[in-house]
Design an enzyme around this catalytic site. Sequence first.
Site, mmCIF file in Angstrom:
data_model
loop_
_atom_site.group_PDB
_atom_site.id
_atom_site.type_symbol
_atom_site.label_atom_id
_atom_site.label_comp_id
_atom_site.label_asym_id
_atom_site.label_seq_id
_atom_site.Cartn_x
_atom_site.Cartn_y
_atom_site.Cartn_z
ATOM 1 N N HIS A 59 0.823 -1.212 0.000
ATOM 2 C CA HIS A 59 0.000 0.000 0.000
ATOM 3 C C HIS A 59 0.854 1.259 0.000
ATOM 4 C CE1 HIS A 59 -3.946 -1.877 0.772
ATOM 5 N NE2 HIS A 59 -3.249 -2.778 1.437
ATOM 6 N N PRO A 60 0.411 2.271 -0.732
ATOM 7 C CA PRO A 60 1.075 3.580 -0.634
ATOM 8 C C PRO A 60 0.627 4.271 0.651
ATOM 9 C CG PRO A 60 -0.839 3.762 -2.053
ATOM 10 C CD PRO A 60 -0.723 2.302 -1.682
ATOM 11 N N GLU A 82 -9.801 4.503 -4.024
ATOM 12 C CA GLU A 82 -10.204 4.456 -2.612
ATOM 13 C C GLU A 82 -9.755 5.699 -1.849
ATOM 14 O OE1 GLU A 82 -9.884 -0.406 -2.741
ATOM 15 O OE2 GLU A 82 -8.365 0.771 -1.685
ATOM 16 N N PHE A 113 0.829 3.219 7.686
ATOM 17 C CA PHE A 113 -0.475 3.347 8.335
ATOM 18 C C PHE A 113 -1.544 2.834 7.384
ATOM 19 C CE2 PHE A 113 -4.354 5.987 8.929
ATOM 20 C CZ PHE A 113 -4.733 5.482 10.172
ATOM 21 N N ILE A 115 -5.541 1.906 6.623
ATOM 22 C CA ILE A 115 -6.928 2.142 6.978
ATOM 23 C C ILE A 115 -7.772 1.992 5.718
ATOM 24 C CG2 ILE A 115 -6.780 4.635 6.574
ATOM 25 C CD1 ILE A 115 -8.695 5.017 8.949
ATOM 26 N N ALA A 117 -9.720 3.432 3.444
ATOM 27 C CA ALA A 117 -9.901 4.874 3.233
ATOM 28 C C ALA A 117 -11.111 5.228 2.383
ATOM 29 C CB ALA A 117 -8.642 5.447 2.580
#
Length: 334
Positions: A59-60, A82, A113, A115, A117
């Site tokens: 993930h970025p 997203e 981090f 989540i 989004a």
Amino acid sequence: MGSVFDEKDFLACCGSTKFAKEMVAAGPFSTHQDAIHAARNIWFNKVDVNGWLEAFAAHPQIGQAPSRDHKSPTFSQWSKGEQSTALSTATELTLQELLEWNARYREKFGFVFLICASGRSTPEILAELKIRYQNRPIIEFEIAAQEQMKITELRLSKLFSDKADTAPAVKPLSTTNIATKAEDRVNIIGAHLTAATRAAGAKPAHIPIRTRPPITTHVLDTSRGCPANGIEVRLEMWKDNQARPQFGETYIDGWILLGSSATDKDGRSGQLMNMVEALVPGIYRISFNTGKYNPDGFFPYVSIVFEIKESQKWDHFHVPLLLSPFSLSTYRGS
């Protein structure tokens, strides 16, 4: 015959190679709900810590574009979509603050981090990041894994929706009316909210067949930063119909042993009860022999008592224990 996907398809949903291989082996799936059920089992029971970290690393950072050389172009495309709400609600100031907090988070926890989004604004994500930054690493690691599962479920829905748009309709092997598009998840949530009014004994149509016992656990040793191997675990149920266990009272005869096991190298217990579709509503107790695991620790043993309602008998209850020499915590997992 269900929808057939390859490893690249599942890598677009979750960046773990182990996850993608296991999903291919578990398929084909008649419906997207069947795929989600398998994905949960694979992610939480078969993918190891290295697989989780591999998925996180794909993930970025929130607020940044995915890498152009990402191994899955579809992953990058979905990731960008997203984050669209977050990017559209960001200002130069909030983006800079998000960048700084992302760096602080990675320095503390060692991974990006994570989540789900989709639909979240930059201020909302930033607030959540600041709250989760206060967590201990072992707790945050588990939360990040839960967020990855949310993202995976969302993308599996997209995967099946895209397939439905480009291929003939597939007749499910089961006659059960299972939701097959992301929009139908609203109906699933509604079913949970009205569960208390369901007819007794009637299994909801969207509930898939169990692949693991309805009550499971695992133990993480926060002092060592690893799963706790070899802790004895007992699961019991309160069987006295004349009284309920009360705080401050001592009971000897009311608890009936359902099963016992010991945690493995991943900190997960073996089977603690029979594989049943519907749990018997009632009061349960799960106990951990922490004193034998760590004779010098503060807790000779730990018992957690919880109640399962009639409306929850189709659910799965995962009761993880986070253990350190002088403190412990638990919460209901998925």
